[in-house]
Design an enzyme around this catalytic site. Sequence first.
Site, PDB file in Angstrom:
ATOM      1  CB  CYS A   1      34.569  40.897  37.204  1.00 42.81           C
ATOM      2  SG  CYS A   1      35.664  41.070  35.768  1.00 42.81           S
ATOM      3  CB  ALA A   2      34.994  38.957  42.979  1.00 43.64           C
TER       4      ALA A   2
ATOM      5  N   PRO B   1      29.245  41.670  43.224  1.00 44.73           N
ATOM      6  CG  PRO B   1      26.987  41.608  43.852  1.00 44.73           C
ATOM      7  CD  PRO B   1      27.895  41.542  42.650  1.00 44.73           C
ATOM      8  N   GLY B   2      29.834  39.529  44.936  1.00 44.86           N
ATOM      9  CA  GLY B   2      30.387  38.451  45.739  1.00 44.86           C
ATOM     10  C   GLY B   2      29.616  37.153  45.785  1.00 44.86           C
ATOM     11  N   GLY B   3      28.457  37.063  45.141  1.00 42.90           N
ATOM     12  CA  GLY B   3      27.674  35.833  45.218  1.00 42.90           C
ATOM     13  C   GLY B   3      28.395  34.635  44.622  1.00 42.90           C
TER      14      GLY B   3
ATOM     15  CG  ASP C   1      29.841  37.462  36.402  1.00 43.88           C
ATOM     16  OD1 ASP C   1      29.200  37.576  35.334  1.00 43.88           O
ATOM     17  OD2 ASP C   1      29.321  37.627  37.520  1.00 43.88           O
TER      18      ASP C   1
ATOM     19  CB  CYS D   1      23.888  39.147  34.167  1.00 37.45           C
ATOM     20  SG  CYS D   1      22.186  38.914  34.747  1.00 37.45           S
TER      21      CYS D   1
END
Length: 437
Positions: free
Chosen positions: A267-268, A270-272, A336, A389
């Site tokens: 679940c990448a 937004p990419g951080g 994630d 999160c």
Amino acid sequence: MADRRPRVDPARLAAHDVLRAVRVDDAYANLVLPQVLRQHGLRERDAAFATELASGTLRMQGLYDEVIDACLTRPRLEAKVRDVLRLGVHQLLSMRVPDHAAISTSVDLTRARVGQGPAGLVNAVLRKVTEGDIEEWRRRVSPDRADDLLGHLAVRHSHPRWVVEALAQALDRPAELETLLMADNDAPGVTLVARPGLSTTEELVAAGGTASGRSPYAVSLSGGDPAAIPAVAEGRAGVQDEGSQLVALAVADAPLAGRDERWLDLCAGPGGKAALLASLAAGRNATVVAHERQPHRAALVANALRAVPPQAYRVVTGDGTRPSWVPGTFDRVLVDAPCSGLGALRRRPESRWRRSPGDLDELVPLQRALLDAGAESLRPGGVMVYATCSPVLAETVEVLDAVLAGRGDLEELDRMMLWPHRDGTDAMFAATLRRRS
């Protein structure tokens, strides 16, 4: 003919535009704010004022609404007028703005953005607000602490009651609950990540940062625009909470026997985390598949990865609960999962007001399905991190326990729970698992 429209300073106009975008367009304040600041040409002190005014108002709007309602003679109030009043109350109770300036500029803002009609009401309400400071108003509008502790804390620290209840259940030290709620209302600092092989902490420190604590790649920035730092502008570094960095490092550093060439961020967006994983993978001759369901978020992932050597990653769009690859493909997997985001209330101030307990009814089954799909994607002997999160038990421990109970091929190696009031990070949960042979 002279223009008689009230002149409102751009910083207050910008803050109002952010509140309107959040309310009307369902925007995220941290995403829309930079655009609004650019539109109004705000920099440095004015940008900082607008940021605090918008973000602080959104954080504290629960308390401010109680104050506003206590000052009204009629209960009904247009949402666009309430936006102006919230901004005014924040200036009066939480910022060093003189009373006359907060009131007069709010009246001018009402005339400019709403109309002449409600200007008198705004003036009258804000004058009543000046009768007490923030502590006095907290005493007036909060339930009695002895009779209703959670309700008292919910109003006093501007959290929905159900969120306070969920955090109380998740917190292993109940006496710290109020400290946690206070930390949720602190404006977060800016943390940068020096993506290994592309940038260094020394480069970011030289640009004005300070080396941080637990992540070897973290640098805190005390002020200024991160995008003005060349490494950030070029994608060799990024803005990333230290807790998020630690989750990615948990994936990369978990002990692994055998092949270590294929990594997956399921679940990448937004990419951080994907960018940090890919930069680490590049130094180990491994490849990361950065998988994201939504095309617009996949585009954000690709942008975050733009400085990483192209052979170190691949961005793929698809449904994470129904992977397109052969089972057992990957050596390391990060799940994630989409979650309530209640661990990031410092940087997403509007989230607490958007979420409801009913959201968990949709999120929890998705989290379980993604964790199960991640396990299927993992080779025997491979390692996986399940992260959210959010500290909410339904999204963390209960999801993990349910999947572990249904599968005999997973074992838990480690568990991490970060808290803003203890660790200075977002509240993040991460469990490291191994798939048994």
